[in-house]
Design a protein around this motif. Structure first.
Motif, PDB file in Angstrom:
ATOM      1  N   ALA A 224       0.834  -1.209   0.000  1.00  0.00           N
ATOM      2  CA  ALA A 224       0.000   0.000   0.000  1.00  0.00           C
ATOM      3  C   ALA A 224       0.866   1.255   0.000  1.00  0.00           C
ATOM      4  O   ALA A 224       0.559   2.244  -0.687  1.00  0.00           O
ATOM      5  CB  ALA A 224      -0.930  -0.015   1.214  1.00  0.00           C
ATOM      6  N   ASP A 225       1.949   1.217   0.773  1.00  0.00           N
ATOM      7  CA  ASP A 225       2.856   2.373   0.817  1.00  0.00           C
ATOM      8  C   ASP A 225       3.542   2.593  -0.529  1.00  0.00           C
ATOM      9  O   ASP A 225       3.777   3.741  -0.940  1.00  0.00           O
ATOM     10  CB  ASP A 225       3.905   2.173   1.914  1.00  0.00           C
ATOM     11  CG  ASP A 225       3.323   2.350   3.309  1.00  0.00           C
ATOM     12  OD1 ASP A 225       2.223   2.928   3.412  1.00  0.00           O
ATOM     13  OD2 ASP A 225       3.968   1.910   4.283  1.00  0.00           O
ATOM     14  N   MET A 226       3.875   1.509  -1.216  1.00  0.00           N
ATOM     15  CA  MET A 226       4.495   1.639  -2.535  1.00  0.00           C
ATOM     16  C   MET A 226       3.527   2.280  -3.526  1.00  0.00           C
ATOM     17  O   MET A 226       3.926   3.098  -4.367  1.00  0.00           O
ATOM     18  CB  MET A 226       4.937   0.271  -3.060  1.00  0.00           C
ATOM     19  CG  MET A 226       6.245  -0.238  -2.477  1.00  0.00           C
ATOM     20  SD  MET A 226       7.657   0.870  -2.770  1.00  0.00           S
ATOM     21  CE  MET A 226       7.645   1.000  -4.546  1.00  0.00           C
ATOM     22  N   LYS A 227       2.261   1.929  -3.414  1.00  0.00           N
ATOM     23  CA  LYS A 227       1.254   2.544  -4.276  1.00  0.00           C
ATOM     24  C   LYS A 227       1.164   4.042  -3.994  1.00  0.00           C
ATOM     25  O   LYS A 227       1.082   4.862  -4.917  1.00  0.00           O
ATOM     26  CB  LYS A 227      -0.103   1.877  -4.042  1.00  0.00           C
ATOM     27  CG  LYS A 227      -1.201   2.386  -4.960  1.00  0.00           C
ATOM     28  CD  LYS A 227      -2.509   1.644  -4.720  1.00  0.00           C
ATOM     29  CE  LYS A 227      -3.605   2.170  -5.641  1.00  0.00           C
ATOM     30  NZ  LYS A 227      -4.899   1.458  -5.412  1.00  0.00           N
ATOM     31  N   ASP A 228       1.194   4.393  -2.720  1.00  0.00           N
ATOM     32  CA  ASP A 228       1.162   5.806  -2.335  1.00  0.00           C
ATOM     33  C   ASP A 228       2.416   6.530  -2.820  1.00  0.00           C
ATOM     34  O   ASP A 228       2.357   7.689  -3.255  1.00  0.00           O
ATOM     35  CB  ASP A 228       1.034   5.917  -0.816  1.00  0.00           C
ATOM     36  CG  ASP A 228       0.988   7.367  -0.350  1.00  0.00           C
ATOM     37  OD1 ASP A 228       0.214   8.153  -0.923  1.00  0.00           O
ATOM     38  OD2 ASP A 228       1.738   7.706   0.586  1.00  0.00           O
ATOM     39  N   LEU A 229       3.549   5.838  -2.768  1.00  0.00           N
ATOM     40  CA  LEU A 229       4.804   6.441  -3.221  1.00  0.00           C
ATOM     41  C   LEU A 229       4.768   6.715  -4.721  1.00  0.00           C
ATOM     42  O   LEU A 229       5.217   7.773  -5.176  1.00  0.00           O
ATOM     43  CB  LEU A 229       5.978   5.524  -2.878  1.00  0.00           C
ATOM     44  CG  LEU A 229       7.369   6.054  -3.250  1.00  0.00           C
ATOM     45  CD1 LEU A 229       7.697   7.309  -2.451  1.00  0.00           C
ATOM     46  CD2 LEU A 229       8.435   4.985  -3.033  1.00  0.00           C
ATOM     47  N   ARG A 230       4.235   5.786  -5.483  1.00  0.00           N
ATOM     48  CA  ARG A 230       4.127   5.993  -6.934  1.00  0.00           C
ATOM     49  C   ARG A 230       3.203   7.172  -7.244  1.00  0.00           C
ATOM     50  O   ARG A 230       3.467   7.958  -8.164  1.00  0.00           O
ATOM     51  CB  ARG A 230       3.616   4.723  -7.608  1.00  0.00           C
ATOM     52  CG  ARG A 230       4.640   3.592  -7.677  1.00  0.00           C
ATOM     53  CD  ARG A 230       4.144   2.491  -8.597  1.00  0.00           C
ATOM     54  NE  ARG A 230       5.123   1.442  -8.774  1.00  0.00           N
ATOM     55  CZ  ARG A 230       5.158   0.319  -8.052  1.00  0.00           C
ATOM     56  NH1 ARG A 230       4.252   0.116  -7.096  1.00  0.00           N
ATOM     57  NH2 ARG A 230       6.080  -0.596  -8.275  1.00  0.00           N
ATOM     58  N   THR A 231       2.120   7.287  -6.479  1.00  0.00           N
ATOM     59  CA  THR A 231       1.202   8.410  -6.678  1.00  0.00           C
ATOM     60  C   THR A 231       1.890   9.733  -6.371  1.00  0.00           C
ATOM     61  O   THR A 231       1.760  10.713  -7.123  1.00  0.00           O
ATOM     62  CB  THR A 231      -0.039   8.250  -5.786  1.00  0.00           C
ATOM     63  OG1 THR A 231      -0.700   7.020  -6.102  1.00  0.00           O
ATOM     64  CG2 THR A 231      -1.016   9.401  -6.002  1.00  0.00           C
ATOM     65  N   SER A 232       2.629   9.769  -5.272  1.00  0.00           N
ATOM     66  CA  SER A 232       3.345  11.001  -4.911  1.00  0.00           C
ATOM     67  C   SER A 232       4.428  11.322  -5.936  1.00  0.00           C
ATOM     68  O   SER A 232       4.683  12.494  -6.240  1.00  0.00           O
ATOM     69  CB  SER A 232       3.967  10.867  -3.519  1.00  0.00           C
ATOM     70  OG  SER A 232       5.031   9.934  -3.519  1.00  0.00           O
ATOM     71  N   ASN A 233       5.041  10.286  -6.494  1.00  0.00           N
ATOM     72  CA  ASN A 233       6.047  10.494  -7.540  1.00  0.00           C
ATOM     73  C   ASN A 233       5.411  11.100  -8.788  1.00  0.00           C
ATOM     74  O   ASN A 233       5.976  12.012  -9.411  1.00  0.00           O
ATOM     75  CB  ASN A 233       6.708   9.162  -7.876  1.00  0.00           C
ATOM     76  CG  ASN A 233       7.774   9.303  -8.950  1.00  0.00           C
ATOM     77  OD1 ASN A 233       8.720  10.056  -8.802  1.00  0.00           O
ATOM     78  ND2 ASN A 233       7.611   8.584 -10.043  1.00  0.00           N
ATOM     79  N   MET A 234       4.222  10.623  -9.142  1.00  0.00           N
ATOM     80  CA  MET A 234       3.515  11.154 -10.306  1.00  0.00           C
ATOM     81  C   MET A 234       3.140  12.624 -10.080  1.00  0.00           C
ATOM     82  O   MET A 234       3.316  13.466 -10.971  1.00  0.00           O
ATOM     83  CB  MET A 234       2.260  10.329 -10.570  1.00  0.00           C
ATOM     84  CG  MET A 234       1.439  10.791 -11.763  1.00  0.00           C
ATOM     85  SD  MET A 234      -0.101   9.870 -11.945  1.00  0.00           S
ATOM     86  CE  MET A 234      -0.967  10.402 -10.456  1.00  0.00           C
ATOM     87  N   ARG A 235       2.643  12.945  -8.891  1.00  0.00           N
ATOM     88  CA  ARG A 235       2.265  14.326  -8.591  1.00  0.00           C
ATOM     89  C   ARG A 235       3.484  15.244  -8.573  1.00  0.00           C
ATOM     90  O   ARG A 235       3.419  16.391  -9.029  1.00  0.00           O
ATOM     91  CB  ARG A 235       1.541  14.377  -7.246  1.00  0.00           C
ATOM     92  CG  ARG A 235       0.157  13.730  -7.277  1.00  0.00           C
ATOM     93  CD  ARG A 235      -0.445  13.649  -5.893  1.00  0.00           C
ATOM     94  NE  ARG A 235      -1.785  13.062  -5.934  1.00  0.00           N
ATOM     95  CZ  ARG A 235      -2.461  12.680  -4.855  1.00  0.00           C
ATOM     96  NH1 ARG A 235      -1.924  12.833  -3.641  1.00  0.00           N
ATOM     97  NH2 ARG A 235      -3.668  12.152  -4.973  1.00  0.00           N
ATOM     98  N   MET A 236       4.574  14.741  -8.059  1.00  0.00           N
ATOM     99  CA  MET A 236       5.809  15.526  -8.045  1.00  0.00           C
ATOM    100  C   MET A 236       6.278  15.811  -9.470  1.00  0.00           C
ATOM    101  O   MET A 236       6.643  16.948  -9.805  1.00  0.00           O
ATOM    102  CB  MET A 236       6.894  14.773  -7.270  1.00  0.00           C
ATOM    103  CG  MET A 236       8.250  15.469  -7.245  1.00  0.00           C
ATOM    104  SD  MET A 236       9.541  14.442  -6.493  1.00  0.00           S
ATOM    105  CE  MET A 236       9.710  13.141  -7.736  1.00  0.00           C
ATOM    106  N   ASN A 237       6.242  14.789 -10.320  1.00  0.00           N
ATOM    107  CA  ASN A 237       6.674  14.972 -11.707  1.00  0.00           C
ATOM    108  C   ASN A 237       5.776  15.957 -12.456  1.00  0.00           C
ATOM    109  O   ASN A 237       6.257  16.758 -13.262  1.00  0.00           O
ATOM    110  CB  ASN A 237       6.684  13.626 -12.430  1.00  0.00           C
ATOM    111  CG  ASN A 237       7.794  12.719 -11.942  1.00  0.00           C
ATOM    112  OD1 ASN A 237       8.798  13.180 -11.405  1.00  0.00           O
ATOM    113  ND2 ASN A 237       7.614  11.419 -12.098  1.00  0.00           N
ATOM    114  N   GLN A 238       4.475  15.895 -12.196  1.00  0.00           N
ATOM    115  CA  GLN A 238       3.551  16.831 -12.844  1.00  0.00           C
ATOM    116  C   GLN A 238       3.822  18.264 -12.408  1.00  0.00           C
ATOM    117  O   GLN A 238       3.717  19.197 -13.211  1.00  0.00           O
ATOM    118  CB  GLN A 238       2.107  16.438 -12.525  1.00  0.00           C
ATOM    119  CG  GLN A 238       1.638  15.178 -13.240  1.00  0.00           C
ATOM    120  CD  GLN A 238       0.244  14.753 -12.823  1.00  0.00           C
ATOM    121  OE1 GLN A 238      -0.286  15.198 -11.809  1.00  0.00           O
ATOM    122  NE2 GLN A 238      -0.370  13.873 -13.611  1.00  0.00           N
ATOM    123  N   ALA A 239       4.162  18.439 -11.132  1.00  0.00           N
ATOM    124  CA  ALA A 239       4.458  19.786 -10.631  1.00  0.00           C
ATOM    125  C   ALA A 239       5.754  20.327 -11.231  1.00  0.00           C
ATOM    126  O   ALA A 239       5.856  21.518 -11.558  1.00  0.00           O
ATOM    127  CB  ALA A 239       4.549  19.765  -9.107  1.00  0.00           C
TER     128      ALA A 239
END
Length: 257
Positions: A224-239
């Motif tokens: 679950a944490d890895m899924k959250d990490l991938r989501t945060s990585n995607m949001r960071m890249n978009q920013a």
């Protein structure tokens, strides 16, 4: 220097002669050429035509100057655009070098397995995952040494990469907005937490039963944490993307532009 009066006199004479040669054959009248074309009449004609000719020349020169001014303005604009696009490319390369370490964090985390193979779950293996085993320690098997060296070198590599990311983050702090920096901070903090959890899960797998409820819950949390990490990585890249988007200067021009 050319004598403009002589040139204009010649032009007027040629125009007048051409007109006479064209129209006279159509008129069946006996004309006294000597009395018709006199110096006085030519001078009068020149006086009347001079303003028109000078006006035409002035208008032509003004028109050419206007075209030249437009051309120079377009050249200046193109030069400004080239300089601006060059600066944007340099900024892109600079930012790319800074954010590149972020993309290497998740693959390192995924390289660390959840658990030790069943065949290696021994007391010696528990020691092997607690410290890096050297090749000279004969009490350990080659497989135990291989696992120990692999995970500890991976840990060192991850720590070095995280340090590199924090250096980049500090440089980006004065270049990007606060929301983007907060996304970077969350991603790095979450990456460290998940790597530690996976490390604990790996060492814990040596002494705990793999299919126990505790182990299952532990692995579920990591997933679950890895899924959250991938989501945060995607949001960071978009920013970060809005600071690096240069598609408008490298995309092919449309036909007709």
């Amino acid at each position: 220097m050319f004598n403009i009066e002589k040139i204009l006199l010649f032009v007027v004479t040629m125009i007048t002669s051409a007109a006479l040669l064209f129209f006279i054959p159509l008129i069946h009248i006996q004309i006294d050429w000597a009395s018709l074309v006199t110096h006085h009449r030519i001078k009068v004609g020149l006086t009347l035509l001079s303003p028109v000719i000078f006006g035409a020349i002035t208008a032509y020169i003004a028109y050419q100057q206007n075209l030249l001014a437009k051309t120079q303005a377009n050249i200046s604009k193109d030069q400004r655009d080239i300089a601006h696009n060059k600066q944007r490319m340099e900024n892109y390369n600079f930012l790319y070098d800074l954010v590149k370490p972020f993309s290497e964090v998740i693959p390192l985390i995924l390289s660390l397995p959840y658990s030790i193979p069943n065949a290696l779950r021994t007391e010696k293996m528990y020691e092997a995952v607690s410290r890096e085993i050297s090749d000279e320690e004969t009490q350990f098997s080659d497989k135990e040494k291989e696992w120990s060296q692999f995970i500890f070198r991976l840990k060192i590599k991850f720590e070095e990469k995280i340090s590199e990311c924090f250096i980049s983050r500090n440089k980006l702090e004065y270049m990007l907005d606060e929301k983007t920096i907060s996304k970077i901070d969350y991603f790095l903090r979450k990456s460290e937490e998940i790597f530690e959890d996976r490390w604990f899960s790996l060492t814990d797998s040596v002494i705990n039963i793999e299919n126990s409820k505790e182990r299952i819950d532990q692995i579920k949390k990591i997933i679950a944490d890895m899924k959250d990490l991938r989501t945060s990585n995607m949001r960071m890249n978009q920013a970060i993307k809005k600071y690096m988007d240069i598609r408008d200067i490298i995309s092919p021009r449309k036909f007709g532009e």
